[in-house]
Design an enzyme around this catalytic site. Structure first.
Site, PDB file in Angstrom:
ATOM      1  N   SER A   7       0.952  -1.732   0.164  1.00  0.00           N
ATOM      2  CA  SER A   7      -0.145   0.471  -0.505  1.00  0.00           C
ATOM      3  C   SER A   7       0.514   1.132   0.015  1.00  0.00           C
ATOM      4  O   SER A   7       2.125   1.736   0.842  1.00  0.00           O
ATOM      5  CB  SER A   7      -0.821   0.263   1.278  1.00  0.00           C
ATOM      6  OG  SER A   7      -1.182   1.558   1.203  1.00  0.00           O
ATOM      7  N   HIS A  32      -1.298  -0.808  -4.338  1.00  0.00           N
ATOM      8  CA  HIS A  32      -2.272  -0.905  -3.404  1.00  0.00           C
ATOM      9  C   HIS A  32      -2.670   0.558  -3.063  1.00  0.00           C
ATOM     10  O   HIS A  32      -1.735   1.091  -2.844  1.00  0.00           O
ATOM     11  CB  HIS A  32      -2.602  -1.568  -2.461  1.00  0.00           C
ATOM     12  CG  HIS A  32      -3.952  -1.507  -1.657  1.00  0.00           C
ATOM     13  ND1 HIS A  32      -5.106  -2.400  -1.693  1.00  0.00           N
ATOM     14  CD2 HIS A  32      -3.961  -0.967  -0.512  1.00  0.00           C
ATOM     15  CE1 HIS A  32      -5.869  -1.844  -1.207  1.00  0.00           C
ATOM     16  NE2 HIS A  32      -5.461  -0.897  -0.616  1.00  0.00           N
ATOM     17  N   ASP A  34      -4.146   3.493  -1.434  1.00  0.00           N
ATOM     18  CA  ASP A  34      -5.545   4.003  -0.887  1.00  0.00           C
ATOM     19  C   ASP A  34      -6.221   5.488  -1.863  1.00  0.00           C
ATOM     20  O   ASP A  34      -5.323   6.350  -0.879  1.00  0.00           O
ATOM     21  CB  ASP A  34      -5.178   3.586   0.376  1.00  0.00           C
ATOM     22  CG  ASP A  34      -4.872   2.328   1.082  1.00  0.00           C
ATOM     23  OD1 ASP A  34      -6.191   1.357   1.264  1.00  0.00           O
ATOM     24  OD2 ASP A  34      -3.785   1.819   1.995  1.00  0.00           O
ATOM     25  N   MET A  36      -9.049   8.230  -0.077  1.00  0.00           N
ATOM     26  CA  MET A  36      -9.839   8.487   1.162  1.00  0.00           C
ATOM     27  C   MET A  36     -10.030  10.083   0.890  1.00  0.00           C
ATOM     28  O   MET A  36     -10.039  10.782   0.123  1.00  0.00           O
ATOM     29  CB  MET A  36      -8.414   8.371   2.580  1.00  0.00           C
ATOM     30  CG  MET A  36      -7.903   7.214   2.634  1.00  0.00           C
ATOM     31  SD  MET A  36      -7.429   6.944   3.835  1.00  0.00           S
ATOM     32  CE  MET A  36      -6.614   5.076   4.081  1.00  0.00           C
ATOM     33  N   HIS A  65      -8.642   1.116  -4.151  1.00  0.00           N
ATOM     34  CA  HIS A  65      -9.478   1.208  -3.022  1.00  0.00           C
ATOM     35  C   HIS A  65      -9.974   2.189  -2.657  1.00  0.00           C
ATOM     36  O   HIS A  65      -9.217   3.219  -1.894  1.00  0.00           O
ATOM     37  CB  HIS A  65      -8.303   0.110  -1.376  1.00  0.00           C
ATOM     38  CG  HIS A  65      -9.697   0.197  -0.845  1.00  0.00           C
ATOM     39  ND1 HIS A  65      -8.559   0.245   0.737  1.00  0.00           N
ATOM     40  CD2 HIS A  65     -10.409   0.304  -0.203  1.00  0.00           C
ATOM     41  CE1 HIS A  65      -9.788  -0.158   2.128  1.00  0.00           C
ATOM     42  NE2 HIS A  65     -10.331  -0.035   1.234  1.00  0.00           N
ATOM     43  N   MET A  67     -12.117   4.709  -1.120  1.00  0.00           N
ATOM     44  CA  MET A  67     -12.836   4.834   0.542  1.00  0.00           C
ATOM     45  C   MET A  67     -13.486   5.899   0.678  1.00  0.00           C
ATOM     46  O   MET A  67     -12.951   7.108   1.146  1.00  0.00           O
ATOM     47  CB  MET A  67     -11.614   4.382   1.858  1.00  0.00           C
ATOM     48  CG  MET A  67     -10.908   3.206   2.426  1.00  0.00           C
ATOM     49  SD  MET A  67      -9.476   3.071   3.073  1.00  0.00           S
ATOM     50  CE  MET A  67      -8.474   3.042   1.465  1.00  0.00           C
ATOM     51  N   MET A 136     -11.618  -5.819   5.206  1.00  0.00           N
ATOM     52  CA  MET A 136     -11.187  -5.478   6.143  1.00  0.00           C
ATOM     53  C   MET A 136     -10.405  -5.769   7.131  1.00  0.00           C
ATOM     54  O   MET A 136     -11.022  -6.398   7.949  1.00  0.00           O
ATOM     55  CB  MET A 136     -11.292  -3.702   6.103  1.00  0.00           C
ATOM     56  CG  MET A 136     -11.853  -2.890   5.153  1.00  0.00           C
ATOM     57  SD  MET A 136     -10.150  -2.761   4.180  1.00  0.00           S
ATOM     58  CE  MET A 136      -9.435  -1.565   5.910  1.00  0.00           C
ATOM     59  N   ASP A 174      -6.518  -6.155   4.422  1.00  0.00           N
ATOM     60  CA  ASP A 174      -6.422  -5.388   4.736  1.00  0.00           C
ATOM     61  C   ASP A 174      -6.309  -4.627   5.575  1.00  0.00           C
ATOM     62  O   ASP A 174      -7.137  -4.627   6.302  1.00  0.00           O
ATOM     63  CB  ASP A 174      -7.118  -4.255   3.383  1.00  0.00           C
ATOM     64  CG  ASP A 174      -6.813  -2.434   2.837  1.00  0.00           C
ATOM     65  OD1 ASP A 174      -5.112  -2.736   3.798  1.00  0.00           O
ATOM     66  OD2 ASP A 174      -7.265  -2.092   1.983  1.00  0.00           O
TER      67      ASP A 174
HETATM   68  C1  DX5 Z   1      -6.449   1.384   5.569  1.00  0.00           C
HETATM   69  C2  DX5 Z   1      -5.889   1.190   3.706  1.00  0.00           C
HETATM   70  C3  DX5 Z   1      -5.105  -0.118   4.198  1.00  0.00           C
HETATM   71  C4  DX5 Z   1      -3.862   0.564   5.081  1.00  0.00           C
HETATM   72  C5  DX5 Z   1      -2.686  -0.317   5.437  1.00  0.00           C
HETATM   73  O1  DX5 Z   1      -7.155   2.151   6.167  1.00  0.00           O
HETATM   74  O2  DX5 Z   1      -7.269   0.759   3.327  1.00  0.00           O
HETATM   75  O3  DX5 Z   1      -3.972   0.366   2.825  1.00  0.00           O
HETATM   76  O4  DX5 Z   1      -2.245   1.411   4.126  1.00  0.00           O
HETATM   77  O5  DX5 Z   1      -1.398  -0.131   6.335  1.00  0.00           O
HETATM   78  P1  DX5 Z   1      -0.647  -1.362   7.181  1.00  0.00           P
HETATM   79  O6  DX5 Z   1      -1.011  -2.105   6.696  1.00  0.00           O
HETATM   80  O7  DX5 Z   1       0.192  -0.639   7.895  1.00  0.00           O
HETATM   81  O8  DX5 Z   1      -2.130  -1.399   8.786  1.00  0.00           O
HETATM   82 ZN    ZN Z   2      -6.152   0.070   1.638  1.00  0.00          ZN
END
Ligand code: DX5
Ligand code: ZN
Length: 215
Positions: A7, A32, A34, A36, A65, A67, A136, A174
């Site tokens: 990620s 990956h 993320d 947000m 991903h 969010m 998750m 994840d």
């Molecule tokens: C969390 C993200 C993850 C995050 C995981 O909201 O969706 O992808 O980057 O990070 P680690 O591996 O540090 O928990």
């Molecule tokens: Zn993620």
């Protein structure tokens, strides 16, 4: 063979291209990404412009991903930017079946994501329409949180559901994945392991990826 998806949330945003290339060289299977929005989760990262900028940097599939609230409005943009897989949260989609169809219409793979409080059963009626289910194992929003062990049972339930229905979907996990929790996820039936801090927080990226993959 288990896939590993670093990620880039834990990468250095000022050197994103280098950090993407480094994990590719170290054996990553997906990148990956993320996304947000500060509404669906209490944090803001980046949008489709970042995906577009990363696209020419790597040959690996971009595993996006989302969010975000109202994902339907942005799916087209992320597909055009070069996403290979777009995953949406079941909790963010009032018409999840329609949203999944919309992702596939863009010619990309579709994934559905489940927050810790959302049951495996909630996706029984859409699981045959997706390419990937993302479980998750933390509450989304931040890297570096602790793995919620109770989610292993959910991974097993989804594995069983997929096997019973004869589906060849990928089950991705994840949040809080490191060498130890990765072993538990693999045992529970996961196919793809996302890790941020347990990869980018290590000096030896190759060793970090190998220990999460388990071989
Ligand atoms: C969390 C993200 C993850 C995050 C995981 O909201 O969706 O992808 O980057 O990070 P680690 O591996 O540090 O928990
Ligand atoms: Zn993620």
């Amino acid at each position: 063979m288990i896939k590993v998806a670093p990620s880039i949330l834990s990468a250095n945003f000022a050197h994103l291209a280098d950090d993407v290339k480094a994990v590719e060289k170290a054996g990553a299977d997906y990148i990956h990404v993320d996304v947000m929005d500060g509404h669906f989760v209490p944090n803001i990262t980046f949008g489709a412009l970042a995906v577009k900028a990363i696209r020419p940097v790597t040959d690996l599939p971009l595993d996006v991903h989302l969010m975000i609230e109202n994902p339907d409005q942005y799916i087209g943009e992320f597909a055009k930017a070069g996403a290979d897989i777009i995953s949406v949260h079941a909790e963010a989609c009032t018409h999840l079946h329609r949203t999944i169809g919309y992702i596939k219409e863009q010619g990309v793979k579709a994934g559905v994501v489940l927050n810790p409080a959302t049951s495996a059963e909630s996706i029984r009626h859409v699981i045959e329409n997706v390419d990937l289910v993302l479980v998750m194992t933390v509450n989304p929003g931040f890297g570096g949180q602790a793995f919620i062990h109770g989610m292993l049972q959910k991974i097993r339930e989804i594995r069983q559901m997929a096997d019973e229905m004869g589906l060849s979907i990928e089950i991705e996990v994840d949040g809080g994945v490191n060498a130890e929790t990765a072993a538990l996820c693999r045992e529970a039936g996961a196919d793809v392991l996302v890790a941020g801090s347990a990869i980018y927080g290590k000096k030896d990226l190759k060793d970090a990826i190998t220990s999460i993959r388990g071989v």
